[in-house]
Design a protein around this motif. Sequence first.
Motif, PDB file in Angstrom:
ATOM      1  N   UNK A 197      40.902  42.531  44.451  1.00 52.63           N
ATOM      2  CA  UNK A 197      41.124  43.800  45.145  1.00 52.63           C
ATOM      3  C   UNK A 197      40.442  44.927  44.382  1.00 52.63           C
ATOM      4  N   UNK A 198      39.796  45.822  45.130  1.00 60.26           N
ATOM      5  CA  UNK A 198      39.138  46.999  44.565  1.00 60.26           C
ATOM      6  C   UNK A 198      39.621  48.257  45.262  1.00 60.26           C
ATOM      7  N   UNK A 199      39.629  49.376  44.541  1.00 56.85           N
ATOM      8  CA  UNK A 199      39.787  50.670  45.185  1.00 56.85           C
ATOM      9  C   UNK A 199      38.479  50.942  45.925  1.00 56.85           C
ATOM     10  N   UNK A 200      38.471  51.933  46.791  1.00 55.88           N
ATOM     11  CA  UNK A 200      37.243  52.273  47.508  1.00 55.88           C
ATOM     12  C   UNK A 200      36.868  53.722  47.232  1.00 55.88           C
ATOM     13  N   UNK A 201      35.558  54.010  47.360  1.00 60.14           N
ATOM     14  CA  UNK A 201      35.096  55.389  47.195  1.00 60.14           C
ATOM     15  C   UNK A 201      35.229  56.127  48.529  1.00 60.14           C
ATOM     16  N   UNK A 202      34.769  57.362  48.574  1.00 58.24           N
ATOM     17  CA  UNK A 202      34.907  58.186  49.777  1.00 58.24           C
ATOM     18  C   UNK A 202      34.189  57.579  50.978  1.00 58.24           C
ATOM     19  N   UNK A 203      33.173  56.757  50.743  1.00 58.80           N
ATOM     20  CA  UNK A 203      32.438  56.112  51.836  1.00 58.80           C
ATOM     21  C   UNK A 203      33.052  54.775  52.240  1.00 58.80           C
ATOM     22  N   UNK A 204      34.104  54.340  51.546  1.00 56.41           N
ATOM     23  CA  UNK A 204      34.763  53.077  51.854  1.00 56.41           C
ATOM     24  C   UNK A 204      34.177  51.877  51.147  1.00 56.41           C
ATOM     25  N   UNK A 205      33.288  52.101  50.180  1.00 51.69           N
ATOM     26  CA  UNK A 205      32.683  51.007  49.425  1.00 51.69           C
ATOM     27  C   UNK A 205      33.544  50.627  48.231  1.00 51.69           C
ATOM     28  N   UNK A 206      33.544  49.358  47.814  1.00 52.14           N
ATOM     29  CA  UNK A 206      34.316  48.953  46.630  1.00 52.14           C
ATOM     30  C   UNK A 206      33.908  49.789  45.417  1.00 52.14           C
ATOM     31  N   UNK A 207      34.921  50.241  44.661  1.00 52.61           N
ATOM     32  CA  UNK A 207      34.650  51.129  43.528  1.00 52.61           C
ATOM     33  C   UNK A 207      35.111  50.526  42.207  1.00 52.61           C
ATOM     34  N   UNK A 208      36.422  50.344  42.049  1.00 49.81           N
ATOM     35  CA  UNK A 208      36.990  49.886  40.788  1.00 49.81           C
ATOM     36  C   UNK A 208      37.955  48.741  41.050  1.00 49.81           C
ATOM     37  N   UNK A 209      37.835  47.665  40.266  1.00 48.24           N
ATOM     38  CA  UNK A 209      38.741  46.532  40.458  1.00 48.24           C
ATOM     39  C   UNK A 209      40.160  46.918  40.066  1.00 48.24           C
ATOM     40  N   UNK A 210      41.120  46.499  40.880  1.00 45.25           N
ATOM     41  CA  UNK A 210      42.544  46.701  40.606  1.00 45.25           C
ATOM     42  C   UNK A 210      43.020  45.539  39.746  1.00 45.25           C
ATOM     43  N   UNK A 211      43.694  45.841  38.650  1.00 44.61           N
ATOM     44  CA  UNK A 211      44.260  44.797  37.784  1.00 44.61           C
ATOM     45  C   UNK A 211      45.555  44.323  38.431  1.00 44.61           C
ATOM     46  N   UNK A 212      45.523  43.139  39.037  1.00 43.44           N
ATOM     47  CA  UNK A 212      46.688  42.601  39.727  1.00 43.44           C
ATOM     48  C   UNK A 212      47.635  41.920  38.748  1.00 43.44           C
ATOM     49  N   UNK A 213      48.867  41.742  39.183  1.00 40.03           N
ATOM     50  CA  UNK A 213      49.908  41.110  38.383  1.00 40.03           C
ATOM     51  C   UNK A 213      50.100  39.671  38.833  1.00 40.03           C
ATOM     52  N   UNK A 214      50.236  38.763  37.884  1.00 40.31           N
ATOM     53  CA  UNK A 214      50.514  37.363  38.199  1.00 40.31           C
ATOM     54  C   UNK A 214      51.908  37.294  38.813  1.00 40.31           C
ATOM     55  N   UNK A 215      52.044  36.797  40.061  1.00 39.00           N
ATOM     56  CA  UNK A 215      53.352  36.777  40.708  1.00 39.00           C
ATOM     57  C   UNK A 215      54.365  35.857  40.033  1.00 39.00           C
ATOM     58  N   UNK A 216      53.887  34.880  39.263  1.00 36.74           N
ATOM     59  CA  UNK A 216      54.799  33.941  38.615  1.00 36.74           C
ATOM     60  C   UNK A 216      55.328  34.459  37.281  1.00 36.74           C
ATOM     61  N   UNK A 217      54.471  35.173  36.538  1.00 38.50           N
ATOM     62  CA  UNK A 217      54.869  35.602  35.193  1.00 38.50           C
ATOM     63  C   UNK A 217      55.240  37.080  35.102  1.00 38.50           C
ATOM     64  N   UNK A 218      54.763  37.891  36.053  1.00 35.40           N
ATOM     65  CA  UNK A 218      54.998  39.326  35.974  1.00 35.40           C
ATOM     66  C   UNK A 218      54.062  40.014  34.985  1.00 35.40           C
ATOM     67  N   UNK A 219      53.153  39.266  34.397  1.00 35.42           N
ATOM     68  CA  UNK A 219      52.175  39.805  33.446  1.00 35.42           C
ATOM     69  C   UNK A 219      50.854  40.067  34.171  1.00 35.42           C
ATOM     70  N   UNK A 220      49.942  40.772  33.501  1.00 39.25           N
ATOM     71  CA  UNK A 220      48.618  40.994  34.080  1.00 39.25           C
ATOM     72  C   UNK A 220      47.965  39.652  34.372  1.00 39.25           C
ATOM     73  N   UNK A 221      47.394  39.527  35.561  1.00 39.02           N
ATOM     74  CA  UNK A 221      46.762  38.267  35.970  1.00 39.02           C
ATOM     75  C   UNK A 221      45.425  38.097  35.261  1.00 39.02           C
ATOM     76  N   UNK A 222      45.083  36.860  34.946  1.00 32.62           N
ATOM     77  CA  UNK A 222      43.800  36.553  34.320  1.00 32.62           C
ATOM     78  C   UNK A 222      42.672  37.075  35.200  1.00 32.62           C
ATOM     79  N   UNK A 223      41.728  37.766  34.608  1.00 29.66           N
ATOM     80  CA  UNK A 223      40.575  38.348  35.297  1.00 29.66           C
ATOM     81  C   UNK A 223      40.970  39.362  36.371  1.00 29.66           C
TER      82      UNK A 223
END
Length: 195
Positions: free
Chosen positions: A85-111
């Motif tokens: 998942x990425x945030x988007x810029x004003x034009x709707x293009x991918x901008x910055x990757x969102x650091x997702x959470x591992x649903x099993x551990x509650x910790x930051x997901x690998x990569x």
Amino acid sequence: MATAADSGDGAPDWDYAPSSRPAAGPEAVAKAANNNRPVSGKNLKAGPPSTKDSAGVWQTNRTNVTLSNTVTDADGDKADLTFQVYTTDASGNPKTQVQLTDPDTGQSAAYGVVVSDFVTSGGTASVTLRYGDLKTNTTYAFRTSAFDGSLYETDWSSWAKFHTRGRAVSITLPMRTPSRRSAEGLPLLAPLHRY
């Protein structure tokens, strides 16, 4: 194994090969000659409620969004999908990757990605993001990459966009008022206050 493109600051760009960050497990390159690579579908969805606006952006009514896509494998192998998942810029293009959470551990997901369970070829793989990973009233873009337990898809799927609608809700729960009694002698509930 493919290597990630470098943006100059040591961080890979968003167009890196999926196998360069093997979140779903290591790739067995030796099996590439006798095995077909799995492929992400073109049925990317976000919800609930899984409805699109006139611009083709999925509208979601919460921030713990469920993302899905189909996946196929010509060998009939089960496969999973890595969701990015990425945030988007004003034009709707991918901008910055969102650091997702591992649903099993509650910790930051690998990569920074979340991996679905394995599904049968032709099936739909999905993940539900955790509360706190996304913000309300924000447009995001996501894509998927397939893995069959041995080989990764060589590229990412196309992008799909979704918007988390913002809704501020204030609820005052009813409170018991001991001084007021019903005809049966039971305490009455105070009226609800709406804001």
